[in-house]
Design a protein around this motif. Sequence first.
Motif, PDB file in Angstrom:
ATOM      1  N   GLU A 350       0.843  -1.192   0.000  1.00  0.00           N
ATOM      2  CA  GLU A 350       0.000   0.000   0.000  1.00  0.00           C
ATOM      3  C   GLU A 350       0.885   1.251   0.000  1.00  0.00           C
ATOM      4  N   LEU A 351       0.355   2.344  -0.523  1.00  0.00           N
ATOM      5  CA  LEU A 351       1.070   3.614  -0.526  1.00  0.00           C
ATOM      6  C   LEU A 351       0.229   4.670   0.173  1.00  0.00           C
ATOM      7  N   ASP A 362      -4.484  17.299  -6.381  1.00  0.00           N
ATOM      8  CA  ASP A 362      -3.189  17.592  -6.999  1.00  0.00           C
ATOM      9  C   ASP A 362      -2.478  16.326  -7.463  1.00  0.00           C
ATOM     10  N   LEU A 363      -2.940  15.164  -7.009  1.00  0.00           N
ATOM     11  CA  LEU A 363      -2.387  13.896  -7.480  1.00  0.00           C
ATOM     12  C   LEU A 363      -3.032  13.533  -8.813  1.00  0.00           C
ATOM     13  N   ASN A 364      -2.289  12.850  -9.687  1.00  0.00           N
ATOM     14  CA  ASN A 364      -2.923  12.454 -10.942  1.00  0.00           C
ATOM     15  C   ASN A 364      -3.994  11.396 -10.654  1.00  0.00           C
ATOM     16  N   ALA A 365      -4.866  11.181 -11.624  1.00  0.00           N
ATOM     17  CA  ALA A 365      -6.047  10.351 -11.393  1.00  0.00           C
ATOM     18  C   ALA A 365      -5.679   8.929 -10.978  1.00  0.00           C
ATOM     19  N   ALA A 366      -4.653   8.358 -11.593  1.00  0.00           N
ATOM     20  CA  ALA A 366      -4.281   6.973 -11.275  1.00  0.00           C
ATOM     21  C   ALA A 366      -3.760   6.857  -9.851  1.00  0.00           C
ATOM     22  N   THR A 367      -2.942   7.812  -9.426  1.00  0.00           N
ATOM     23  CA  THR A 367      -2.421   7.786  -8.054  1.00  0.00           C
ATOM     24  C   THR A 367      -3.537   8.034  -7.058  1.00  0.00           C
ATOM     25  N   ARG A 368      -4.408   8.961  -7.373  1.00  0.00           N
ATOM     26  CA  ARG A 368      -5.521   9.278  -6.466  1.00  0.00           C
ATOM     27  C   ARG A 368      -6.433   8.075  -6.262  1.00  0.00           C
ATOM     28  N   ASP A 370      -5.702   4.796  -6.184  1.00  0.00           N
ATOM     29  CA  ASP A 370      -5.245   3.625  -5.419  1.00  0.00           C
ATOM     30  C   ASP A 370      -4.265   3.973  -4.308  1.00  0.00           C
ATOM     31  N   THR A 371      -4.282   5.232  -3.875  1.00  0.00           N
ATOM     32  CA  THR A 371      -3.360   5.703  -2.847  1.00  0.00           C
ATOM     33  C   THR A 371      -4.144   6.436  -1.768  1.00  0.00           C
ATOM     34  N   THR A 372      -3.695   6.317  -0.527  1.00  0.00           N
ATOM     35  CA  THR A 372      -4.318   7.054   0.572  1.00  0.00           C
ATOM     36  C   THR A 372      -3.572   8.364   0.778  1.00  0.00           C
ATOM     37  N   TYR A 373      -4.299   9.476   0.692  1.00  0.00           N
ATOM     38  CA  TYR A 373      -3.685  10.788   0.895  1.00  0.00           C
ATOM     39  C   TYR A 373      -4.028  11.314   2.290  1.00  0.00           C
ATOM     40  N   CYS A 374      -3.021  11.840   2.997  1.00  0.00           N
ATOM     41  CA  CYS A 374      -3.211  12.399   4.333  1.00  0.00           C
ATOM     42  C   CYS A 374      -2.556  13.774   4.416  1.00  0.00           C
ATOM     43  N   ARG A 375      -3.217  14.682   5.098  1.00  0.00           N
ATOM     44  CA  ARG A 375      -2.645  16.017   5.264  1.00  0.00           C
ATOM     45  C   ARG A 375      -1.913  16.160   6.594  1.00  0.00           C
ATOM     46  N   THR A 376      -2.190  15.306   7.562  1.00  0.00           N
ATOM     47  CA  THR A 376      -1.528  15.378   8.868  1.00  0.00           C
ATOM     48  C   THR A 376      -0.890  14.033   9.200  1.00  0.00           C
ATOM     49  N   TRP A 377       0.129  14.072  10.078  1.00  0.00           N
ATOM     50  CA  TRP A 377       0.762  12.832  10.498  1.00  0.00           C
ATOM     51  C   TRP A 377      -0.196  11.991  11.343  1.00  0.00           C
ATOM     52  N   GLU A 378      -1.084  12.632  12.069  1.00  0.00           N
ATOM     53  CA  GLU A 378      -2.072  11.898  12.863  1.00  0.00           C
ATOM     54  C   GLU A 378      -2.956  11.044  11.953  1.00  0.00           C
TER      55      GLU A 378
END
Length: 406
Positions: A350-351, A362-368, A370-378
């Motif tokens: 997983e990424l 801001d991530l390209n469609a393919a990355t968005r 299958d990837t989990t995006y987080c704005r905070t370390w929590e």
Amino acid sequence: MTENLSVPWGAWFGDEERELTFPADWEACLFPPADAPNLDEAAVRRAFAAPYGTPPLRELARGRRDAVIVIDDLSRPTPAERLLPILLEELAAGGLEPERIRVIVGVAGHRPLMRQDLVRKLGAAMVDLLEVKNHHPHENLVQVGTTSFGTPVWLNRDFVEADLKLCLGSINPHGGPGFGGGAKLVLPGVAGIETLYHNHRQDNGLKRGLNDVETNQQRADMEEAARMGGLDAVVNVVVNSRRGIAGVFVGDMVEAHRAGVELARRVFATQVPTGWDVGVFNAYPKDNEFIQAGMAFNIWNSAREPIVHEGGTVVLCSAASEGPGFHSLHGPGMRLPNTGSLRARFAPRELVIFSPGINARDLNAATRADTTYCRTWEEVMAVLQRRHGPGTRAAVFPCAAIQLAC
């Protein structure tokens, strides 16, 4: 109880230490590079006095009409504010005063630098003293030939027409030409868009690769172009883990560069683990914009065995202080669109992307997808704890963009 590990954060935009918190029942370990101390001014001056393959810069300057100095932008960690005043002293000793010296920011296909950016890079005193211009890859160009690899060489006219041509940059690991520095501030730094395209496209047949300068055809192409443009000498630095100066290499663009590469390989060398549950890859000191964040996987790409096992999670960290970033060739709608998913290189792992300076769009469609995006370390830790339980082993690479497995 928790465990806190500190990593550098926000190159050019604070250069602070950020704590990453892990559960107390995890094994979280830092894997830093070998590193080196920050040279003092006397040591830097000694390097200027002992060039590789050229006379000292003060001798090169004698009798010259004018000079141009190409510098890199904020996506590179070069501490130009410390180096440029010494370089100007050398040129003055050879008869070239500041009014006959122009600085060109070798942005290649990146965005131009505004005054506040230049102050960060050069210091206010240098910005107020010198003429500083941004390169433009579409205008003010002159063709100087074609390399043996078939690359048409269009270069910045002000660079080509200058009587003395110098480049000031840094030697950092790079998946294309092996390392930055050397001729790279000419091609791509002050090259035209067609030259950039031919050298950068993946289907041009040029052999390339991380940590390879000995057999790297993309770098050889760059060096041919720089010779055609008349590059006289370089000032290259190897930075340490906190953007201090580990070494300075002045002189011929190949000889000085290769000497710098030797040091870089020692300073950036990192003992890496294999088969851990979580790998945290911090993009410092190339974390000013997200487009550079993939450099954080230099340590992964140089490792002989996977750092994270197939059931594990890879975490990419970037401050992205300037947001997603910009490139005239790479990205959606550009000639080199990079539409693939970042996760694909790690699958089935997983990424997770931790980057406060962007949003998921801001991530390209393919990355968005299958990837989990987080704005905070929590948020990152919440995701990781759902996937991994007590006893999880997490390897943290604090300045992964310049780290190389040894």
